[in-house]
Design an enzyme around this catalytic site. Sequence first.
Site, PDB file in Angstrom:
ATOM      1  N   PHE A 141       0.859  -1.186   0.000  1.00  0.00           N
ATOM      2  CA  PHE A 141       0.000   0.000   0.000  1.00  0.00           C
ATOM      3  C   PHE A 141       0.888   1.225   0.000  1.00  0.00           C
ATOM      4  CE2 PHE A 141      -2.347   3.560   1.653  1.00  0.00           C
ATOM      5  CZ  PHE A 141      -3.491   3.519   0.882  1.00  0.00           C
ATOM      6  N   ASP A 226       9.134   3.322   2.365  1.00  0.00           N
ATOM      7  CA  ASP A 226       7.880   4.025   2.651  1.00  0.00           C
ATOM      8  C   ASP A 226       7.561   3.872   4.133  1.00  0.00           C
ATOM      9  OD1 ASP A 226       5.304   4.933   2.985  1.00  0.00           O
ATOM     10  OD2 ASP A 226       4.533   4.045   1.135  1.00  0.00           O
ATOM     11  N   LYS A 255       1.813  10.948   7.372  1.00  0.00           N
ATOM     12  CA  LYS A 255       0.908  10.901   8.525  1.00  0.00           C
ATOM     13  C   LYS A 255       1.388  11.615   9.807  1.00  0.00           C
ATOM     14  CE  LYS A 255      -1.643   6.978   6.849  1.00  0.00           C
ATOM     15  NZ  LYS A 255      -1.062   6.157   5.799  1.00  0.00           N
TER      16      LYS A 255
END
Length: 397
Positions: A141, A226, A255
Amino acid sequence: MINSKEVIELTKKYITNHYNPLSIVISRGKGVWVEDPEGNRYIDMLGTYSASSFGHKHPKIIKAIKKQLDNIALVSNAFYNDQLCLFAEKLAKLTNKDMIVPMNTGSEAVDTAIKCARRWAYDIKKVPQDEAEIIVCENNFHGRNITQCSFSTDDSAKKGFGPFTPGFKIIPYDDIEALKSAISSKTAAFLVETIQCVAGVFIPKPGYLKEAFNYCKKNHILFIDDEVQTGFGRTGKLFACDWDNVKPDIYIFGKFLGGGILPISAIVGNKNILQVFTPGSHGSTFAGNPLASSIALASLEILEEEQFVKRSYELGNYFIKRLREIKNSNIKEIRGKGLVIGIEFYTEARSYCDRLINNGVLCKDTRGKTIRFLPPLIITKDELDWAIKRIIDTLSE
Ligand SMILES: *Cc1c(COP(=O)(O)O)cnc(C)c1O
């Protein structure tokens, strides 16, 4: 005031249903606690998928945002601003890298890393023009933009959105031989999550990332990590790649940096790689704006001042140990590192989430069969115990 029933009706009427939210409305929050319009309290064990690492309304973040609002919130990238440089310096020092490219969302930062790797491949590695390849993993993802859909293996995120961006090779995760056989002289980068959180909290074997990194080094391939979800203490180390002592060529962050308030993301790396971005080659109107930068700076300061990394490790170990007390033959596996923890069931997990919410614990299923917990790192032992008691009561047969 608008009540929960009205909120859900209006939402269903005016907004497409691409999230299919659980039936709860949140209208207030403080720390790890949130409230619905009727005043019912819940403990937030999802933590905005790790974007609310300091919970809601952390006083230092609120102070920083108020101060910055009194100065200036938005300046275009046509001019310098006095907050972005401070945030960039702090982030570069924390990662021990030279510089950053600020963006807004995690998806944009992933796009930025891909653009960077491709240009690096042509300018530095001398891959023939438009032939650069990037290797990614199954069940990844990396966000929702069309390029990330292009190399997703999740049919629901991909179906019907073609034609797709070419230039990606997909290999199994946690499989070093697959990486070795996938690389070629045209490989620009290996883009990988150090823990596959959205897939259901899959943690690679110890040594996998290190071996992958070494193999990339040997073959002049960029290792792009990531850490949008796993960065900044979430896994019990500062970065999840620290578990394997890997210093990636490019970090991707998101985030956490927004302090639980707004989106801000970045890629971080050394100058010899990031300098491929020359004037006019990249950008975004809101990227690196002073308001977001001041919040990101405050977030990094709070992380430094307090012992969140250690706490995340200790509380995470404790949380997993307690979850293993649950007696439920439908549980297939409990996995986690620090405060990213998944409970995988043999069947769909959504009905368990509904039941947990009814008992005051907010959580969400991921990819169907796993409940993923990402509580704010500020959670106290008592608060965690409050949640654990309800989780054990709810999930035990
Ligand atoms: C959330 C996430 C993204 C995408 O970030 P957005 O801000 O939602 O675009 C990318 N990679 C990982 C690992 C993520 O968890």
